[in-house]
Design a protein around this motif. Structure first.
Motif, PDB file in Angstrom:
ATOM      1  N   ASP A  60       0.851  -1.186   0.000  1.00 27.78           N
ATOM      2  CA  ASP A  60       0.000   0.000   0.000  1.00 27.78           C
ATOM      3  C   ASP A  60       0.884   1.233   0.000  1.00 27.78           C
ATOM      4  N   GLY A  61       0.277   2.369  -0.348  1.00 29.26           N
ATOM      5  CA  GLY A  61       0.925   3.664  -0.193  1.00 29.26           C
ATOM      6  C   GLY A  61       2.256   3.782  -0.906  1.00 29.26           C
ATOM      7  N   PRO A  62       3.233   4.438  -0.262  1.00 25.12           N
ATOM      8  CA  PRO A  62       4.530   4.708  -0.910  1.00 25.12           C
ATOM      9  C   PRO A  62       5.273   3.445  -1.332  1.00 25.12           C
ATOM     10  N   VAL A  63       5.119   2.351  -0.579  1.00 21.36           N
ATOM     11  CA  VAL A  63       5.824   1.125  -0.947  1.00 21.36           C
ATOM     12  C   VAL A  63       5.288   0.595  -2.277  1.00 21.36           C
ATOM     13  N   GLN A  64       3.975   0.620  -2.432  1.00 18.94           N
ATOM     14  CA  GLN A  64       3.422   0.182  -3.717  1.00 18.94           C
ATOM     15  C   GLN A  64       3.837   1.112  -4.850  1.00 18.94           C
ATOM     16  N   GLU A  65       3.917   2.398  -4.566  1.00 16.74           N
ATOM     17  CA  GLU A  65       4.354   3.352  -5.602  1.00 16.74           C
ATOM     18  C   GLU A  65       5.767   3.018  -6.083  1.00 16.74           C
ATOM     19  N   ILE A  66       6.644   2.659  -5.154  1.00 18.94           N
ATOM     20  CA  ILE A  66       8.012   2.280  -5.520  1.00 18.94           C
ATOM     21  C   ILE A  66       7.990   1.027  -6.395  1.00 18.94           C
ATOM     22  N   ALA A  67       7.228   0.020  -5.960  1.00 20.54           N
ATOM     23  CA  ALA A  67       7.185  -1.237  -6.704  1.00 20.54           C
ATOM     24  C   ALA A  67       6.606  -1.039  -8.095  1.00 20.54           C
ATOM     25  N   VAL A  68       5.520  -0.286  -8.202  1.00 20.76           N
ATOM     26  CA  VAL A  68       4.893  -0.046  -9.499  1.00 20.76           C
ATOM     27  C   VAL A  68       5.837   0.716 -10.417  1.00 20.76           C
ATOM     28  N   ASP A  69       6.529   1.712  -9.880  1.00 23.41           N
ATOM     29  CA  ASP A  69       7.484   2.478 -10.688  1.00 23.41           C
ATOM     30  C   ASP A  69       8.613   1.580 -11.181  1.00 23.41           C
ATOM     31  N   ASN A  70       9.129   0.715 -10.322  1.00 21.13           N
ATOM     32  CA  ASN A  70      10.174  -0.214 -10.756  1.00 21.13           C
ATOM     33  C   ASN A  70       9.672  -1.129 -11.870  1.00 21.13           C
ATOM     34  N   VAL A  71       8.455  -1.662 -11.702  1.00 23.01           N
ATOM     35  CA  VAL A  71       7.908  -2.561 -12.724  1.00 23.01           C
ATOM     36  C   VAL A  71       7.668  -1.808 -14.028  1.00 23.01           C
ATOM     37  N   ARG A  72       7.167  -0.591 -13.945  1.00 25.74           N
ATOM     38  CA  ARG A  72       6.911   0.195 -15.158  1.00 25.74           C
ATOM     39  C   ARG A  72       8.188   0.339 -15.980  1.00 25.74           C
ATOM     40  N   ARG A  73       9.290   0.689 -15.327  1.00 25.17           N
ATOM     41  CA  ARG A  73      10.542   0.922 -16.052  1.00 25.17           C
ATOM     42  C   ARG A  73      11.182  -0.402 -16.487  1.00 25.17           C
ATOM     43  N   PHE A  74      11.039  -1.440 -15.658  1.00 16.86           N
ATOM     44  CA  PHE A  74      11.564  -2.760 -16.017  1.00 16.86           C
ATOM     45  C   PHE A  74      10.841  -3.301 -17.248  1.00 16.86           C
ATOM     46  N   HIS A  75       9.526  -3.202 -17.261  1.00 18.65           N
ATOM     47  CA  HIS A  75       8.739  -3.663 -18.403  1.00 18.65           C
ATOM     48  C   HIS A  75       9.069  -2.855 -19.654  1.00 18.65           C
ATOM     49  N   ALA A  76       9.155  -1.534 -19.510  1.00 17.98           N
ATOM     50  CA  ALA A  76       9.458  -0.671 -20.658  1.00 17.98           C
ATOM     51  C   ALA A  76      10.840  -0.976 -21.234  1.00 17.98           C
ATOM     52  N   ALA A  77      11.758  -1.436 -20.384  1.00 16.97           N
ATOM     53  CA  ALA A  77      13.108  -1.767 -20.833  1.00 16.97           C
ATOM     54  C   ALA A  77      13.205  -3.167 -21.430  1.00 16.97           C
ATOM     55  N   GLY A  78      12.094  -3.898 -21.462  1.00 18.99           N
ATOM     56  CA  GLY A  78      12.080  -5.230 -22.047  1.00 18.99           C
ATOM     57  C   GLY A  78      12.172  -6.366 -21.055  1.00 18.99           C
ATOM     58  N   GLY A  79      12.056  -6.066 -19.756  1.00 15.99           N
ATOM     59  CA  GLY A  79      12.121  -7.111 -18.740  1.00 15.99           C
ATOM     60  C   GLY A  79      10.889  -7.996 -18.733  1.00 15.99           C
ATOM     61  N   THR A  80      11.050  -9.232 -18.263  1.00 16.29           N
ATOM     62  CA  THR A  80       9.948 -10.192 -18.179  1.00 16.29           C
ATOM     63  C   THR A  80       9.261 -10.075 -16.820  1.00 16.29           C
ATOM     64  N   VAL A  81       7.979  -9.754 -16.845  1.00 15.35           N
ATOM     65  CA  VAL A  81       7.164  -9.640 -15.638  1.00 15.35           C
ATOM     66  C   VAL A  81       6.174 -10.791 -15.623  1.00 15.35           C
ATOM     67  N   ARG A  82       6.096 -11.492 -14.505  1.00 15.98           N
ATOM     68  CA  ARG A  82       5.139 -12.578 -14.323  1.00 15.98           C
ATOM     69  C   ARG A  82       4.118 -12.194 -13.250  1.00 15.98           C
TER      70      ARG A  82
END
Length: 319
Positions: free
Chosen positions: A223-245
């Motif tokens: 929740d809150g800031p921790v989720q914001e950090i995780a979502v931001d990391n996933v957004r950039r990882f996915h945009a860079a071509g990373g595999t998200v499951r």
């Protein structure tokens, strides 16, 4: 028999679906113009790559939209029994949590009996890895949570990775605490059990991880800031071509024993669109005769929303 568009795990294809022995089954035959098209599209049952079946009522999997689950921490004997008998949902598992002496989750009351192996040295590592492989594990789970206790030193972590590789098993790491996601990736972990949430990874680290590590989402447990950090990391990882499951950490608090709308919403927030979201959900092969088949009624490939999916039945095939 009906003509249909189906998702094969990578993209959309044409096929035919028919009722066989009271079940709907898919073939990738070229549809005849004589067959009425099914109103909707078909996918295989979705995969939750992070569950803990001993902490939930796993009987609820039957009838859900999940076709496969991956248990990432439990008693290996209990999980072997579940994997042998659970149908129609396929169960894969890592077996016990491998951790440093006194490390997470050895002191947690929720950890089932037999679910933790404390690794003090290379001999203990070899014994634990061999035990999980003999139980039928398809991967290993190593915890590296410096926020909760001691973690395996670099040399011993690498030893576990090497022993796992000897058995053909990738290592999934629970990385928590400053620098841990970066450390376990450097030491050979193939997957992160949680998208990094302790801190924002810099773009250079994101780029490095896209080449060697896959991330299991579990965004909705935060929740809150921790989720914001995780979502931001996933957004950039996915945009860079990373595999998200897609993974939920099912058993970590109340959540449906099914596809989780909050996790799907968080993945969308991280920029996974329709086709990327379906790939993250990693459906089972719908051409497998034993596969759970899901219908997305009235959907097209461009409008397919996984949350609209429901089990396909022979009644759906009537003209």
């Amino acid at each position: 028999m009906r003509s249909v568009t189906f998702f094969d795990g990578s993209g959309w294809r044409a096929g035919v679906v028919e009722a066989v022995d009271g079940r709907a089954r898919l073939r990738d035959d070229v549809p005849s113009t004589e067959f009425a098209p099914l109103d909707g599209v078909i996918v295989g049952g979705f995969t939750d790559h992070h569950v803990h079946l001993q902490l939930v009522d796993h009987a609820q999997l039957a009838g859900s939209r999940l076709g496969r689950v991956v248990d990432l921490g439990g008693d290996p004997d209990a999980l072997r029994t579940l994997a042998a008998h659970e149908r129609p949902v396929r169960v894969e598992f890592a077996g016990a949590f491998l951790t440093a002496p006194g490390g997470y989750p050895s002191d947690r009351s929720w950890a089932p009996k037999g679910a933790v192996r404390e690794i003090a040295d290379a001999d203990a590592a070899a014994e634990a890895v061999a035990e999980m492989a003999a139980a039928g594990a398809s991967r290993l789970k190593v915890t590296s949570n410096s926020a909760a206790g001691p973690v395996l030193p670099d040399v011993l972590f690498r030893t576990v990775v090497g022993l796992a590789a000897d058995h053909g098993l990738p290592v999934v790491a629970h990385a928590e605490g400053p620098g841990e996601a970066q450390r376990v990736a450097r030491l050979g972990a193939a997957l992160l059990a949680h998208a990094p949430f302790t801190e924002r990874l810099d773009d250079e680290e994101i780029a490095r991880q896209t080449a060697s590590v896959s991330w299991i989402s579990t965004l909705a447990i935060h929740d809150g800031p921790v989720q914001e950090i995780a979502v931001d990391n996933v957004r950039r990882f996915h945009a860079a071509g990373g595999t998200v499951r897609y993974g939920t950490d099912l058993g970590n608090g109340p959540m449906p024993v099914d596809l989780n709308p909050r996790e799907v919403a968080a993945l969308r927030k991280a920029g996974l669109d329709t086709i990327a979201l379906l790939r993250a959900l990693d459906p089972v092969d719908p051409l497998d005769p034993d596969a759970v088949l899901l219908l997305l009624p009235r959907a097209t490939p461009a409008s397919a929303d996984p949350l609209d999916a429901r089990p396909l039945t022979p009644a759906d095939l009537k003209v």
